[in-house]
Scaffold this motif. Structure first.
Motif, PDB file in Angstrom:
ATOM      1  N   VAL A 173       0.978  -1.279  -0.320  1.00 41.16           N
ATOM      2  CA  VAL A 173       0.023  -0.033   0.002  1.00 41.16           C
ATOM      3  C   VAL A 173       0.789   1.303  -0.114  1.00 41.16           C
ATOM      4  O   VAL A 173       0.529   2.211  -0.900  1.00 41.16           O
ATOM      5  N   LEU A 174       1.974   1.241   0.698  1.00 45.19           N
ATOM      6  CA  LEU A 174       2.825   2.326   0.736  1.00 45.19           C
ATOM      7  C   LEU A 174       3.366   2.532  -0.589  1.00 45.19           C
ATOM      8  O   LEU A 174       3.418   3.658  -0.888  1.00 45.19           O
ATOM      9  N   ALA A 175       4.158   1.710  -1.100  1.00 42.93           N
ATOM     10  CA  ALA A 175       4.518   1.636  -2.654  1.00 42.93           C
ATOM     11  C   ALA A 175       3.458   2.232  -3.574  1.00 42.93           C
ATOM     12  O   ALA A 175       3.826   3.121  -4.340  1.00 42.93           O
ATOM     13  N   GLU A 176       2.423   1.822  -3.515  1.00 40.92           N
ATOM     14  CA  GLU A 176       1.250   2.257  -4.534  1.00 40.92           C
ATOM     15  C   GLU A 176       1.053   3.924  -4.258  1.00 40.92           C
ATOM     16  O   GLU A 176       0.795   4.475  -5.163  1.00 40.92           O
ATOM     17  N   GLU A 177       0.775   4.139  -2.873  1.00 41.12           N
ATOM     18  CA  GLU A 177       0.574   5.488  -2.736  1.00 41.12           C
ATOM     19  C   GLU A 177       1.703   6.468  -3.206  1.00 41.12           C
ATOM     20  O   GLU A 177       1.718   7.531  -3.463  1.00 41.12           O
ATOM     21  N   LEU A 178       2.965   5.923  -3.000  1.00 42.26           N
ATOM     22  CA  LEU A 178       4.363   6.878  -3.357  1.00 42.26           C
ATOM     23  C   LEU A 178       4.374   6.569  -4.731  1.00 42.26           C
ATOM     24  O   LEU A 178       5.286   7.509  -5.346  1.00 42.26           O
ATOM     25  N   GLY A 179       3.931   5.617  -5.499  1.00 43.97           N
ATOM     26  CA  GLY A 179       4.070   5.323  -6.980  1.00 43.97           C
ATOM     27  C   GLY A 179       5.579   4.700  -7.493  1.00 43.97           C
ATOM     28  O   GLY A 179       5.942   5.270  -8.230  1.00 43.97           O
ATOM     29  N   ILE A 183      13.015   5.865   4.119  1.00 45.04           N
ATOM     30  CA  ILE A 183      11.845   6.327   4.639  1.00 45.04           C
ATOM     31  C   ILE A 183      11.546   5.834   5.966  1.00 45.04           C
ATOM     32  O   ILE A 183      11.950   4.764   6.521  1.00 45.04           O
ATOM     33  N   PRO A 184      11.212   6.782   6.842  1.00 48.29           N
ATOM     34  CA  PRO A 184      10.963   6.628   8.393  1.00 48.29           C
ATOM     35  C   PRO A 184      10.007   5.269   8.623  1.00 48.29           C
ATOM     36  O   PRO A 184       8.825   5.410   8.335  1.00 48.29           O
ATOM     37  N   ALA A 185      10.666   4.415   9.555  1.00 45.92           N
ATOM     38  CA  ALA A 185       9.594   3.240   9.948  1.00 45.92           C
ATOM     39  C   ALA A 185      10.241   2.530  11.166  1.00 45.92           C
ATOM     40  O   ALA A 185      11.323   3.004  11.417  1.00 45.92           O
ATOM     41  N   ILE A 209       6.287  -0.667  10.525  1.00 44.66           N
ATOM     42  CA  ILE A 209       5.304  -0.093  10.892  1.00 44.66           C
ATOM     43  C   ILE A 209       5.523   1.282  10.587  1.00 44.66           C
ATOM     44  O   ILE A 209       6.739   1.952  10.615  1.00 44.66           O
ATOM     45  N   VAL A 210       4.823   1.968   9.536  1.00 45.95           N
ATOM     46  CA  VAL A 210       5.070   3.135   8.902  1.00 45.95           C
ATOM     47  C   VAL A 210       3.852   4.212   9.034  1.00 45.95           C
ATOM     48  O   VAL A 210       2.707   3.866   8.444  1.00 45.95           O
ATOM     49  N   SER A 211       4.210   5.322   9.572  1.00 45.11           N
ATOM     50  CA  SER A 211       3.350   6.330   9.930  1.00 45.11           C
ATOM     51  C   SER A 211       3.128   7.211   8.734  1.00 45.11           C
ATOM     52  O   SER A 211       4.090   7.395   8.109  1.00 45.11           O
ATOM     53  N   LYS A 212       1.880   7.338   8.441  1.00 50.67           N
ATOM     54  CA  LYS A 212       1.459   8.132   7.349  1.00 50.67           C
ATOM     55  C   LYS A 212       2.009   9.869   7.406  1.00 50.67           C
ATOM     56  O   LYS A 212       2.556  10.099   6.495  1.00 50.67           O
ATOM     57  N   SER A 213       1.872  10.293   8.694  1.00 47.77           N
ATOM     58  CA  SER A 213       2.507  11.622   8.851  1.00 47.77           C
ATOM     59  C   SER A 213       4.011  11.588   8.662  1.00 47.77           C
ATOM     60  O   SER A 213       4.426  12.673   8.252  1.00 47.77           O
ATOM     61  N   ALA A 214       4.665  10.490   9.326  1.00 52.35           N
ATOM     62  CA  ALA A 214       6.125  10.407   9.126  1.00 52.35           C
ATOM     63  C   ALA A 214       6.431  10.325   7.654  1.00 52.35           C
ATOM     64  O   ALA A 214       7.660  11.352   7.265  1.00 52.35           O
ATOM     65  N   VAL A 215       5.816   9.760   6.944  1.00 56.50           N
ATOM     66  CA  VAL A 215       5.994   9.773   5.528  1.00 56.50           C
ATOM     67  C   VAL A 215       5.729  10.979   4.782  1.00 56.50           C
ATOM     68  O   VAL A 215       6.592  11.787   4.010  1.00 56.50           O
ATOM     69  N   GLU A 216       4.615  11.690   5.042  1.00 61.85           N
ATOM     70  CA  GLU A 216       4.262  12.910   4.635  1.00 61.85           C
ATOM     71  C   GLU A 216       5.440  14.031   4.906  1.00 61.85           C
ATOM     72  O   GLU A 216       5.792  14.845   4.136  1.00 61.85           O
ATOM     73  N   TRP A 232       8.702  13.431   5.603  1.00 60.63           N
ATOM     74  CA  TRP A 232       9.697  13.039   4.882  1.00 60.63           C
ATOM     75  C   TRP A 232       9.684  13.561   3.507  1.00 60.63           C
ATOM     76  O   TRP A 232      10.759  14.162   2.947  1.00 60.63           O
ATOM     77  N   LEU A 233       8.513  13.253   2.694  1.00 58.22           N
ATOM     78  CA  LEU A 233       8.235  13.689   1.495  1.00 58.22           C
ATOM     79  C   LEU A 233       8.294  15.378   1.600  1.00 58.22           C
ATOM     80  O   LEU A 233       9.185  15.871   0.552  1.00 58.22           O
ATOM     81  N   SER A 234       7.988  16.195   2.315  1.00 57.44           N
ATOM     82  CA  SER A 234       8.191  17.523   2.264  1.00 57.44           C
ATOM     83  C   SER A 234       9.661  18.030   2.722  1.00 57.44           C
ATOM     84  O   SER A 234       9.907  19.071   1.982  1.00 57.44           O
ATOM     85  N   GLU A 235      10.134  17.451   3.488  1.00 59.45           N
ATOM     86  CA  GLU A 235      11.668  17.899   3.742  1.00 59.45           C
ATOM     87  C   GLU A 235      12.421  17.294   2.579  1.00 59.45           C
ATOM     88  O   GLU A 235      13.497  17.788   2.398  1.00 59.45           O
TER      89      GLU A 235
END
Length: 67
Positions: A14-20, A35-37, A45-52, A54-57
């Protein structure tokens, strides 16, 4: 709460699909810490807010693909 409204990604697919990105690339980024996990046994265990965050940074740090 809808099915996709959880605060964590259910699995790496699911993570891979959402990140493309490919599943292999997602696992590579998780393994090297890009990717923070949190790793629990053989699960990530991957937090959606941590990924967001990470992407913005990371915005602007990757080269653009030239055509």
């Amino acid at each position: 709460m809808k099915k996709n409204d959880s605060l964590i990604y259910r699995n790496v697919k699911v993570l891979a699909e959402e990140l493309g990105i490919s599943l292999a690339l997602a696992y590579r980024h998780l393994a090297d810490g890009s990717i923070p996990a949190i790793r629990l046994g053989n699960r990530y265990i991957v937090s959606k807010s941590a990924v967001e965050r990470w992407l913005s940074e990371s915005a602007g740090k990757f080269p653009t693909v030239m055509r």
